[in-house]
Design an enzyme around this catalytic site. Sequence first.
Site, mmCIF file in Angstrom:
data_model
loop_
_atom_site.group_PDB
_atom_site.id
_atom_site.type_symbol
_atom_site.label_atom_id
_atom_site.label_comp_id
_atom_site.label_asym_id
_atom_site.label_seq_id
_atom_site.Cartn_x
_atom_site.Cartn_y
_atom_site.Cartn_z
ATOM 1 N N CYS A 141 0.847 -1.198 0.000
ATOM 2 C CA CYS A 141 0.000 0.000 0.000
ATOM 3 C C CYS A 141 0.879 1.244 0.000
ATOM 4 C CB CYS A 141 -0.916 0.008 1.217
ATOM 5 S SG CYS A 141 -0.064 -0.091 2.817
ATOM 6 N N ASN A 180 4.946 -9.152 8.330
ATOM 7 C CA ASN A 180 5.827 -8.912 7.176
ATOM 8 C C ASN A 180 6.317 -7.485 7.097
ATOM 9 O OD1 ASN A 180 5.638 -11.536 5.545
ATOM 10 N ND2 ASN A 180 3.495 -11.033 5.939
#
Lengths: 304, 354
Positions: A141, A180
């Site tokens: 994102c 992550n």
Amino acid sequence: MKGEASLSGLDVAGSSARFRVAIVGSGNIGSDLLAKLQRSAAVEVVGVAGIDPDSDGLARARALGLTTTHEGLERLLELEPGIELVFDATSASAHPHHAQLLEQRGIRSVDLTPAALGPPVVPPVNLGDHLEAADVNLITCGAQATVPIVAAVSKVADVAYAETVSTIASHSAGPGTRENVDEFTFATARSLETVGGAARGKSFIILNPAEPPLLMRNTVYVEAPGVDREQAEQAVRAAVGEVARYVPGYRLASDRQFRDDVLTVFVEVEGAGDYLPAYAGNLDIMTSAAVRVAELYAGASTTA
Amino acid sequence: MTEPRVRILDTTLRDGSHAIAHRLTPENVRHVAAALDAAGVWAIAVGHGDGLGARSLQYGFGLHSDEELIAAAAEVVNRAKIATVLLPGIGTRSDLESVNAVGARICRVSTLCTEVDIAPQHLRLARELGMEPQSHVTMAHLLGPREFAEAAKIVSDAGSECIYIVDTAGALMPDDVRARISAMRDVLLDEVALGMHAHNNLSLAVANSLAAVQEGATVVDATLAGLGAGAGNCQTEAIVAVLERLGIETDVDLWALQDVADDYVRGTVMTRPQEVDRLTLSLGYAGVPSSYLLHAERGGERFGVDARDILVELGRRKAVIGQEDMILEIGAELAARREGPARGTGSMTQRSVT
């Protein structure tokens, strides 16, 4: 680098035979993606595959009359032949297997996980370079929000260094992001270079637990010695406009700042609130980018 | 020799970096680390104030990399362990591998107390590299004692061997510290050590560190002459003197610590005294990370506004560690407000959806 301008002659909502797509992954991202795809005239969602029979995402898909299965992607492909593209909203570890299944069948994929198998794509910047790719990756994102800005300045000056700080609400950082974080930072940083055009990139992500949850904010520092400020301002505004076409809540926040060869751009992203709350602009920009890719493919394929 | 009851982890050369805009040199490091090692401290933290990977426009580049500074410490240290700090989202695995290669042996994985589930990836990596994995659980005032202890349990389960209450904003009182240590002691196994990392914004750093020890903490983060972010850290010489007076063994040479603090840190490293003043009190009062002090001062100068107004606004917007970019926006907005209404396209308040 070919962005959407190269596709400008294409009619996105062209053919009467809509582009047949499916989603694997029935969590938050898959569900938000489904809601957005339902609104798209160019694509038709034929099914959703997941692994949790009780998931809300599968229930919603069933309620819409779509083909669903909790037995995974392979089962969905048996139930629904004729799928042309699959969105993978599962996990980095699951994606390689999905990508292999799909490539064997000549089905294209859009990867919303951090698996990063296929080329990294930010639609308005470089989708035109990858119209034939079997599998494209939407990076992160943070990349979707900041690469367009860096790429814009790269058009008018050499960008020596780009640094981005993405701040998101704790509530909108799910396990995928939390487990992550490293991959997020270096995948985003790498994309500032490979897609954004910076000679060197660096990225940070900050989670903020404030209530009410804050909108996604991105600060983009672009070091471009000798850049013409007015040209950069125009390029940045144009880039923001391009993204806003498919992410209506993407906008400039505070005025640009400039000092010591560094242009600082502040961008915020408000989600549409389709399935995820509006503050989850970080997730919305991913699902919006995914829909955008599919629509542009659909447009491209009608003129092929 | 028996184990000291309280281990001192000196962080002059990491937290202190905040006070000097990260401008430590290898020479500073060699001098201080050698003195600390000779004085018998258990461990010495070295690096950029914001941790591995933080050299940037956002946090400041400083003068030298963490690798250079840690290698300098490793040259001169014989007994003490060298510690590094990594904030997931800022530092990455390759940063940790680099400093491990030049001598870092303890890794403090630092996360907000509300976001501890981003820590396991790096705790695991630290262990794989043969380092001691520890946890800095920061902005400790954001959670009550029981929730804080639950957060500690998460990192403990992920392998953390020592968990620190990090009072990033210097906002806690001694009873707050006692309650958190006690709550952690209730839910964690005995072999997990508890530590305290205090800031002096409300002038309570030494008192808070003492309270932590009295309640069961066995490690204290402290800095020589209190050099550090905001009003500074718990002062190493002071806490050692206090513990010694109470008969609590630290096994360090207090006189030697005083000498390096007064002769070298104050003279050569510090650029200004550590003060509890209106700016640092504002940090503690408003719950704002201490690391914002110098950035807010620079923002005040750059935009011609009061740094205290910037800090108060950071508190109002609930800024957490790492959001220094917010100072640029706040500075510009305050300047625009001062010049009259309807200037600029920026939002006047942090936008959120209610």
